[in-house]
Design a protein around this motif. Structure first.
Motif, PDB file in Angstrom:
ATOM      1  N   GLN A   1      67.562  46.354  48.596  1.00 48.28           N
ATOM      2  CA  GLN A   1      68.185  45.339  47.735  1.00 48.28           C
ATOM      3  C   GLN A   1      67.276  44.145  47.456  1.00 48.28           C
ATOM      4  O   GLN A   1      67.735  43.053  47.181  1.00 48.28           O
ATOM      5  CB  GLN A   1      69.508  44.845  48.323  1.00 48.28           C
ATOM      6  N   GLN A   2      65.964  44.357  47.522  1.00 46.46           N
ATOM      7  CA  GLN A   2      65.015  43.316  47.162  1.00 46.46           C
ATOM      8  C   GLN A   2      64.022  43.860  46.157  1.00 46.46           C
ATOM      9  O   GLN A   2      63.477  44.952  46.348  1.00 46.46           O
ATOM     10  CB  GLN A   2      64.230  42.823  48.381  1.00 46.46           C
ATOM     11  N   LEU A   3      63.785  43.089  45.116  1.00 50.78           N
ATOM     12  CA  LEU A   3      62.717  43.384  44.175  1.00 50.78           C
ATOM     13  C   LEU A   3      61.458  42.756  44.756  1.00 50.78           C
ATOM     14  O   LEU A   3      61.436  41.554  45.030  1.00 50.78           O
ATOM     15  CB  LEU A   3      63.036  42.786  42.803  1.00 50.78           C
ATOM     16  N   VAL A   4      60.427  43.571  44.988  1.00 51.71           N
ATOM     17  CA  VAL A   4      59.192  43.082  45.577  1.00 51.71           C
ATOM     18  C   VAL A   4      58.059  43.329  44.583  1.00 51.71           C
ATOM     19  O   VAL A   4      57.829  44.462  44.158  1.00 51.71           O
ATOM     20  CB  VAL A   4      58.883  43.786  46.921  1.00 51.71           C
ATOM     21  N   ILE A   5      57.377  42.246  44.217  1.00 49.20           N
ATOM     22  CA  ILE A   5      56.248  42.332  43.289  1.00 49.20           C
ATOM     23  C   ILE A   5      55.000  41.911  44.060  1.00 49.20           C
ATOM     24  O   ILE A   5      54.960  40.817  44.625  1.00 49.20           O
ATOM     25  CB  ILE A   5      56.466  41.431  42.058  1.00 49.20           C
ATOM     26  N   ARG A   6      54.007  42.809  44.085  1.00 51.20           N
ATOM     27  CA  ARG A   6      52.773  42.539  44.821  1.00 51.20           C
ATOM     28  C   ARG A   6      51.594  42.581  43.865  1.00 51.20           C
ATOM     29  O   ARG A   6      51.573  43.378  42.936  1.00 51.20           O
ATOM     30  CB  ARG A   6      52.562  43.589  45.914  1.00 51.20           C
ATOM     31  N   GLY A   7      50.620  41.740  44.139  1.00 52.66           N
ATOM     32  CA  GLY A   7      49.390  41.735  43.377  1.00 52.66           C
ATOM     33  C   GLY A   7      48.198  41.688  44.299  1.00 52.66           C
ATOM     34  O   GLY A   7      48.191  40.926  45.269  1.00 52.66           O
ATOM     35  N   ARG A   8      47.218  42.525  44.017  1.00 57.75           N
ATOM     36  CA  ARG A   8      45.998  42.541  44.819  1.00 57.75           C
ATOM     37  C   ARG A   8      44.833  42.781  43.874  1.00 57.75           C
ATOM     38  O   ARG A   8      44.692  43.864  43.324  1.00 57.75           O
ATOM     39  CB  ARG A   8      46.067  43.633  45.871  1.00 57.75           C
ATOM     40  N   GLN A   9      44.014  41.751  43.667  1.00 58.08           N
ATOM     41  CA  GLN A   9      42.850  41.892  42.805  1.00 58.08           C
ATOM     42  C   GLN A   9      41.681  42.466  43.595  1.00 58.08           C
ATOM     43  O   GLN A   9      41.512  42.155  44.765  1.00 58.08           O
ATOM     44  CB  GLN A   9      42.430  40.531  42.240  1.00 58.08           C
ATOM     45  N   ARG A  10      40.908  43.269  42.913  1.00 61.44           N
ATOM     46  CA  ARG A  10      39.687  43.772  43.526  1.00 61.44           C
ATOM     47  C   ARG A  10      38.617  42.697  43.386  1.00 61.44           C
ATOM     48  O   ARG A  10      38.412  42.146  42.305  1.00 61.44           O
ATOM     49  CB  ARG A  10      39.245  45.050  42.826  1.00 61.44           C
ATOM     50  N   ASP A  11      37.933  42.401  44.466  1.00 61.44           N
ATOM     51  CA  ASP A  11      36.873  41.385  44.435  1.00 61.44           C
ATOM     52  C   ASP A  11      35.591  42.051  43.958  1.00 61.44           C
ATOM     53  O   ASP A  11      34.975  42.834  44.673  1.00 61.44           O
ATOM     54  CB  ASP A  11      36.685  40.769  45.817  1.00 61.44           C
ATOM     55  N   GLU A  12      35.237  41.772  42.720  1.00 55.97           N
ATOM     56  CA  GLU A  12      34.049  42.390  42.124  1.00 55.97           C
ATOM     57  C   GLU A  12      32.875  41.414  42.100  1.00 55.97           C
ATOM     58  O   GLU A  12      32.079  41.401  41.178  1.00 55.97           O
ATOM     59  CB  GLU A  12      34.384  42.880  40.716  1.00 55.97           C
ATOM     60  N   ALA A  13      32.772  40.588  43.152  1.00 53.76           N
ATOM     61  CA  ALA A  13      31.741  39.550  43.188  1.00 53.76           C
ATOM     62  C   ALA A  13      30.427  40.032  43.787  1.00 53.76           C
ATOM     63  O   ALA A  13      29.463  39.273  43.836  1.00 53.76           O
ATOM     64  CB  ALA A  13      32.254  38.348  43.988  1.00 53.76           C
ATOM     65  N   GLU A  14      30.377  41.276  44.258  1.00 56.34           N
ATOM     66  CA  GLU A  14      29.148  41.782  44.855  1.00 56.34           C
ATOM     67  C   GLU A  14      28.022  41.773  43.828  1.00 56.34           C
ATOM     68  O   GLU A  14      28.168  42.257  42.720  1.00 56.34           O
ATOM     69  CB  GLU A  14      29.367  43.191  45.387  1.00 56.34           C
ATOM     70  N   GLY A  15      26.910  41.206  44.229  1.00 57.04           N
ATOM     71  CA  GLY A  15      25.744  41.167  43.355  1.00 57.04           C
ATOM     72  C   GLY A  15      25.779  40.036  42.337  1.00 57.04           C
ATOM     73  O   GLY A  15      24.833  39.870  41.578  1.00 57.04           O
ATOM     74  N   ARG A  16      26.861  39.259  42.326  1.00 57.79           N
ATOM     75  CA  ARG A  16      26.960  38.136  41.382  1.00 57.79           C
ATOM     76  C   ARG A  16      26.725  36.834  42.131  1.00 57.79           C
ATOM     77  O   ARG A  16      27.129  36.688  43.280  1.00 57.79           O
ATOM     78  CB  ARG A  16      28.332  38.124  40.727  1.00 57.79           C
ATOM     79  N   VAL A  17      26.092  35.881  41.475  1.00 55.17           N
ATOM     80  CA  VAL A  17      25.829  34.572  42.070  1.00 55.17           C
ATOM     81  C   VAL A  17      26.656  33.547  41.316  1.00 55.17           C
ATOM     82  O   VAL A  17      26.454  33.329  40.122  1.00 55.17           O
ATOM     83  CB  VAL A  17      24.325  34.217  41.993  1.00 55.17           C
ATOM     84  N   PHE A  18      27.607  32.936  42.006  1.00 57.06           N
ATOM     85  CA  PHE A  18      28.470  31.920  41.403  1.00 57.06           C
ATOM     86  C   PHE A  18      27.913  30.535  41.708  1.00 57.06           C
ATOM     87  O   PHE A  18      27.606  30.225  42.857  1.00 57.06           O
ATOM     88  CB  PHE A  18      29.900  32.015  41.970  1.00 57.06           C
ATOM     89  N   LEU A  19      27.770  29.694  40.696  1.00 53.33           N
ATOM     90  CA  LEU A  19      27.419  28.300  40.909  1.00 53.33           C
ATOM     91  C   LEU A  19      28.667  27.501  41.273  1.00 53.33           C
ATOM     92  O   LEU A  19      28.587  26.498  41.978  1.00 53.33           O
ATOM     93  CB  LEU A  19      26.756  27.722  39.662  1.00 53.33           C
ATOM     94  N   HIS A  20      29.797  27.957  40.782  1.00 52.05           N
ATOM     95  CA  HIS A  20      31.105  27.388  41.152  1.00 52.05           C
ATOM     96  C   HIS A  20      32.114  28.515  41.071  1.00 52.05           C
ATOM     97  O   HIS A  20      32.108  29.285  40.112  1.00 52.05           O
ATOM     98  CB  HIS A  20      31.515  26.259  40.189  1.00 52.05           C
ATOM     99  N   ARG A  21      32.967  28.621  42.064  1.00 53.19           N
ATOM    100  CA  ARG A  21      33.988  29.672  42.041  1.00 53.19           C
ATOM    101  C   ARG A  21      35.354  29.022  42.227  1.00 53.19           C
ATOM    102  O   ARG A  21      35.807  28.799  43.344  1.00 53.19           O
ATOM    103  CB  ARG A  21      33.734  30.710  43.120  1.00 53.19           C
ATOM    104  N   GLY A  22      36.005  28.714  41.130  1.00 52.35           N
ATOM    105  CA  GLY A  22      37.328  28.096  41.159  1.00 52.35           C
ATOM    106  C   GLY A  22      38.447  29.089  40.929  1.00 52.35           C
ATOM    107  O   GLY A  22      39.612  28.776  41.129  1.00 52.35           O
ATOM    108  N   ILE A  23      38.097  30.309  40.494  1.00 51.59           N
ATOM    109  CA  ILE A  23      39.098  31.354  40.271  1.00 51.59           C
ATOM    110  C   ILE A  23      38.938  32.353  41.408  1.00 51.59           C
ATOM    111  O   ILE A  23      38.003  33.146  41.430  1.00 51.59           O
ATOM    112  CB  ILE A  23      38.891  32.044  38.906  1.00 51.59           C
ATOM    113  N   ALA A  24      39.872  32.293  42.343  1.00 50.64           N
ATOM    114  CA  ALA A  24      39.787  33.164  43.508  1.00 50.64           C
ATOM    115  C   ALA A  24      40.521  34.469  43.257  1.00 50.64           C
ATOM    116  O   ALA A  24      41.535  34.500  42.573  1.00 50.64           O
ATOM    117  CB  ALA A  24      40.389  32.462  44.717  1.00 50.64           C
ATOM    118  N   ALA A  25      39.987  35.551  43.807  1.00 48.54           N
ATOM    119  CA  ALA A  25      40.692  36.830  43.791  1.00 48.54           C
ATOM    120  C   ALA A  25      41.699  36.755  44.938  1.00 48.54           C
ATOM    121  O   ALA A  25      41.342  36.852  46.093  1.00 48.54           O
ATOM    122  CB  ALA A  25      39.716  37.974  43.978  1.00 48.54           C
TER     123      ALA A  25
END
Length: 137
Positions: free
Chosen positions: A67-91
């Motif tokens: 009797q519960q609606l459960v909504i889940r979200g899980r983003q894949r972290d595709e940051a391997e090999g990337r260099v961020f100068l600023h990362r404000g959008i988190a997976a």
């Protein structure tokens, strides 16, 4: 003084399950992420809208559990090999739970412009009158 609960009130029979649902929902840790709206779209239908920008359809799951609606979200972290100068959008992963009343059914879910819409409808049960015969003891 004793605490009066739904399950122990003499006029509310069989509501102990509702009390457990309320307690579980209070403990579920629904933070403020992601933000959501709940709107009534007609007398017997509702729409839950979650802001899920950055999530693809494959990153989301929608289930109905006890009797519960459960909504889940899980983003894949595709940051391997990337260099961020600023990362404000988190997976970031999330789980949102909504307790459903008896007779509320989950309809379709639609992704549109970073918003996930989940439609709900309340099925009106037929009124049943039952006559109980009294026998002599």
């Amino acid at each position: 003084m004793t605490k009066l609960t739904l399950g122990s009130h003499p006029y509310l029979l069989g509501f102990d399950q509702l009390e457990r649902l309320l307690e579980r929902n209070a403990k579920s840790g629904n933070e403020g992420y992601p933000p959501f709206n709940i709107e009534q779209t007609s007398q017997n239908s509702y729409r839950i809208t979650l802001a899920v920008a950055g999530f693809a359809e494959g990153d989301l799951s929608i289930t109905v559990e006890d009797q519960q609606l459960v909504i889940r979200g899980r983003q894949r972290d595709e940051a391997e090999g990337r260099v961020f100068l600023h990362r404000g959008i988190a997976a970031r992963q999330f789980q949102r739970s909504f307790v459903l009343a008896d007779g509320v059914e989950v309809g379709e879910a639609v992704m549109e412009n970073g918003l996930l819409h989940v439609d709900l409808t309340r099925v009106q049960p037929e009124t049943v009158v039952q006559t109980i015969n009294i026998r002599k003891g």
